[in-house]
Design a protein around this motif. Structure first.
Motif, PDB file in Angstrom:
ATOM      1  N   LEU A   7       2.427  27.174  26.452  1.00 18.21           N
ATOM      2  CA  LEU A   7       3.631  26.546  25.917  1.00 18.21           C
ATOM      3  C   LEU A   7       4.676  27.619  25.644  1.00 18.21           C
ATOM      4  O   LEU A   7       4.411  28.565  24.894  1.00 18.21           O
ATOM      5  N   PRO A   8       5.848  27.493  26.228  1.00 17.19           N
ATOM      6  CA  PRO A   8       6.880  28.531  26.103  1.00 17.19           C
ATOM      7  C   PRO A   8       7.612  28.464  24.768  1.00 17.19           C
ATOM      8  O   PRO A   8       8.671  27.852  24.654  1.00 17.19           O
ATOM      9  N   LEU A   9       7.037  29.079  23.742  1.00 17.57           N
ATOM     10  CA  LEU A   9       7.669  29.130  22.430  1.00 17.57           C
ATOM     11  C   LEU A   9       8.436  30.436  22.281  1.00 17.57           C
ATOM     12  O   LEU A   9       8.045  31.461  22.836  1.00 17.57           O
ATOM     13  N   VAL A  10       9.496  30.414  21.500  1.00 22.59           N
ATOM     14  CA  VAL A  10      10.290  31.621  21.262  1.00 22.59           C
ATOM     15  C   VAL A  10       9.578  32.561  20.288  1.00 22.59           C
ATOM     16  O   VAL A  10       9.530  33.773  20.482  1.00 22.59           O
ATOM     17  N   GLY A  11       8.969  31.983  19.251  1.00 21.30           N
ATOM     18  CA  GLY A  11       8.404  32.795  18.172  1.00 21.30           C
ATOM     19  C   GLY A  11       6.923  33.051  18.272  1.00 21.30           C
ATOM     20  O   GLY A  11       6.327  33.650  17.373  1.00 21.30           O
ATOM     21  N   ALA A  12       6.292  32.605  19.352  1.00 20.41           N
ATOM     22  CA  ALA A  12       4.876  32.898  19.615  1.00 20.41           C
ATOM     23  C   ALA A  12       4.719  33.048  21.121  1.00 20.41           C
ATOM     24  O   ALA A  12       5.327  32.295  21.878  1.00 20.41           O
ATOM     25  N   SER A  13       3.933  34.030  21.541  1.00 17.76           N
ATOM     26  CA  SER A  13       3.872  34.320  22.973  1.00 17.76           C
ATOM     27  C   SER A  13       2.557  33.933  23.625  1.00 17.76           C
ATOM     28  O   SER A  13       2.452  33.960  24.848  1.00 17.76           O
TER      29      SER A  13
ATOM     30  N   ALA B 190       3.968  32.940  12.341  1.00 21.34           N
ATOM     31  CA  ALA B 190       4.967  33.210  11.299  1.00 21.34           C
ATOM     32  C   ALA B 190       6.372  33.380  11.860  1.00 21.34           C
ATOM     33  O   ALA B 190       7.341  33.351  11.106  1.00 21.34           O
ATOM     34  N   GLY B 191       6.509  33.569  13.167  1.00 22.66           N
ATOM     35  CA  GLY B 191       7.832  33.804  13.748  1.00 22.66           C
ATOM     36  C   GLY B 191       8.431  32.608  14.451  1.00 22.66           C
ATOM     37  O   GLY B 191       9.424  32.741  15.190  1.00 22.66           O
ATOM     38  N   LEU B 192       7.863  31.441  14.256  1.00 21.80           N
ATOM     39  CA  LEU B 192       8.333  30.256  14.977  1.00 21.80           C
ATOM     40  C   LEU B 192       9.763  29.890  14.584  1.00 21.80           C
ATOM     41  O   LEU B 192      10.144  29.958  13.419  1.00 21.80           O
TER      42      LEU B 192
ATOM     43  N   LEU C 176      -4.655  40.491   4.089  1.00 17.67           N
ATOM     44  CA  LEU C 176      -3.375  41.199   4.044  1.00 17.67           C
ATOM     45  C   LEU C 176      -2.476  40.789   5.198  1.00 17.67           C
ATOM     46  O   LEU C 176      -1.255  40.680   5.043  1.00 17.67           O
ATOM     47  N   GLU C 177      -3.066  40.573   6.364  1.00 19.50           N
ATOM     48  CA  GLU C 177      -2.280  40.134   7.524  1.00 19.50           C
ATOM     49  C   GLU C 177      -1.602  38.794   7.257  1.00 19.50           C
ATOM     50  O   GLU C 177      -0.404  38.623   7.521  1.00 19.50           O
ATOM     51  N   SER C 178      -2.370  37.838   6.754  1.00 22.75           N
ATOM     52  CA  SER C 178      -1.805  36.505   6.543  1.00 22.75           C
ATOM     53  C   SER C 178      -0.801  36.510   5.393  1.00 22.75           C
ATOM     54  O   SER C 178       0.191  35.766   5.423  1.00 22.75           O
ATOM     55  N   ALA C 179      -1.021  37.373   4.397  1.00 22.36           N
ATOM     56  CA  ALA C 179      -0.057  37.459   3.289  1.00 22.36           C
ATOM     57  C   ALA C 179       1.257  38.084   3.748  1.00 22.36           C
ATOM     58  O   ALA C 179       2.336  37.677   3.315  1.00 22.36           O
ATOM     59  N   ALA C 180       1.171  39.059   4.633  1.00 27.09           N
ATOM     60  CA  ALA C 180       2.376  39.757   5.101  1.00 27.09           C
ATOM     61  C   ALA C 180       3.217  38.879   6.018  1.00 27.09           C
ATOM     62  O   ALA C 180       4.446  39.020   6.058  1.00 27.09           O
ATOM     63  N   GLN C 181       2.569  37.986   6.759  1.00 24.05           N
ATOM     64  CA  GLN C 181       3.295  37.113   7.679  1.00 24.05           C
ATOM     65  C   GLN C 181       2.772  35.692   7.502  1.00 24.05           C
ATOM     66  O   GLN C 181       2.060  35.159   8.334  1.00 24.05           O
ATOM     67  N   SER C 182       3.162  35.103   6.364  1.00 26.43           N
ATOM     68  CA  SER C 182       2.693  33.757   6.049  1.00 26.43           C
ATOM     69  C   SER C 182       3.580  32.717   6.735  1.00 26.43           C
ATOM     70  O   SER C 182       4.682  33.024   7.198  1.00 26.43           O
TER      71      SER C 182
END
Length: 249
Positions: free
Chosen positions: A8-14, A42-44, A67-73
């Motif tokens: 699926l061609p999303l802008v915020g997920a590759s 997190a970038g959608l 920590l990963e999920s907290a930084a980019q929730s």
């Protein structure tokens, strides 16, 4: 024939893609628009979120470390969020090596990645068992993901597809698709050589093979591993097939 697209061609997920269409048990195909895998969400953009809404996505399973999920929730409308944290180890090991003055090389990085996949099997069975338990609840569309959608997510996808009876070579093909789809963040890398980055930020067949060799060596095969460690017995596998395989005719 279906006109569904896998990626699926999303802008915020590759690396967002559908696991549908692969032949499983009895020649039945995995149902489209039920099982999705992705890199982090997190970038959608607003348009991306709308596109996921049109898929009727209802569940998200986050395999990132705490920590990963907290930084980019993130939070998606009408999507139930579940954290199933698997802490990253490769970056931590690389940092430890750097502090000790040891040079990271491509062969060392490759061994670290193989060790990581073996650890999924031995150390993270509870997270994968929880994912299967959620899959068995109902067939509402779901996505599971980590940061890049390649290692933790790749092993999860391989387990699900193989539990549904998808052939090993097809599972490997799906796994390697990450190398064509994933867009590496521009900020990663630091001073690491390009050949090291190409190991850590890509996938290789021998990474996934290391995991399934551990499954065979330590558990006597996938069937035993599914039943004994992931609590997916024959009845659960039959329900999994009922939920996620397309009936004939």
């Amino acid at each position: 024939m279906t006109d569904f697209s896998r990626s699926l061609p999303l802008v915020g997920a590759s690396n967002f893609r559908d696991l549908g269409g692969y032949a499983g048990h009895g020649g039945q195909s995995v149902r489209w628009r039920r099982l999705f895998r992705s890199d982090h969400l997190a970038g959608l953009t607003q348009e991306d979120t709308q596109a996921l809404g049109e898929l009727r996505l209802a569940r998200a399973f986050d395999l990132r470390g705490r920590l990963e999920s907290a930084a980019q929730s993130y939070a998606l409308p009408d999507v139930r969020y579940h954290a199933l944290p698997i802490e990253p180890t490769v970056v931590q090991r690389a940092q430890e090596m750097a502090r000790a003055g040891q040079e990271m090389t491509a062969p060392i990085a490759r061994r670290l990645m193989q060790d990581t996949y073996r650890a999924f099997v031995s150390d993270n069975a509870e997270q994968f068992a929880a994912l299967f338990a959620h899959l068995l609840e109902d067939d509402t569309p779901l996505v599971f993901h980590c940061t890049a959608g390649k290692d933790r997510t790749g092993f999860a996808a391989a387990l699900i597809l193989r539990a549904l009876g998808v052939a090993d070579d097809v599972v490997l093909h799906d796994y390697l698709m990450t190398n064509d789809l994933y867009r590496r963040p521009a900020a990663v890398g630091g001073s690491a050589p390009q050949e090291v980055l190409d190991v850590i930020w890509r996938v290789q067949a021998d990474f996934l093979e290391a995991a399934f060799e551990a499954v065979q060596r330590d558990h006597g095969g996938l069937d035993n591993y599914l039943q004994e460690r992931l609590r997916v017995n024959d009845a659960a596998r039959a329900r999994l097939a009922q939920l996620y395989l397309q009936p004939h005719g």
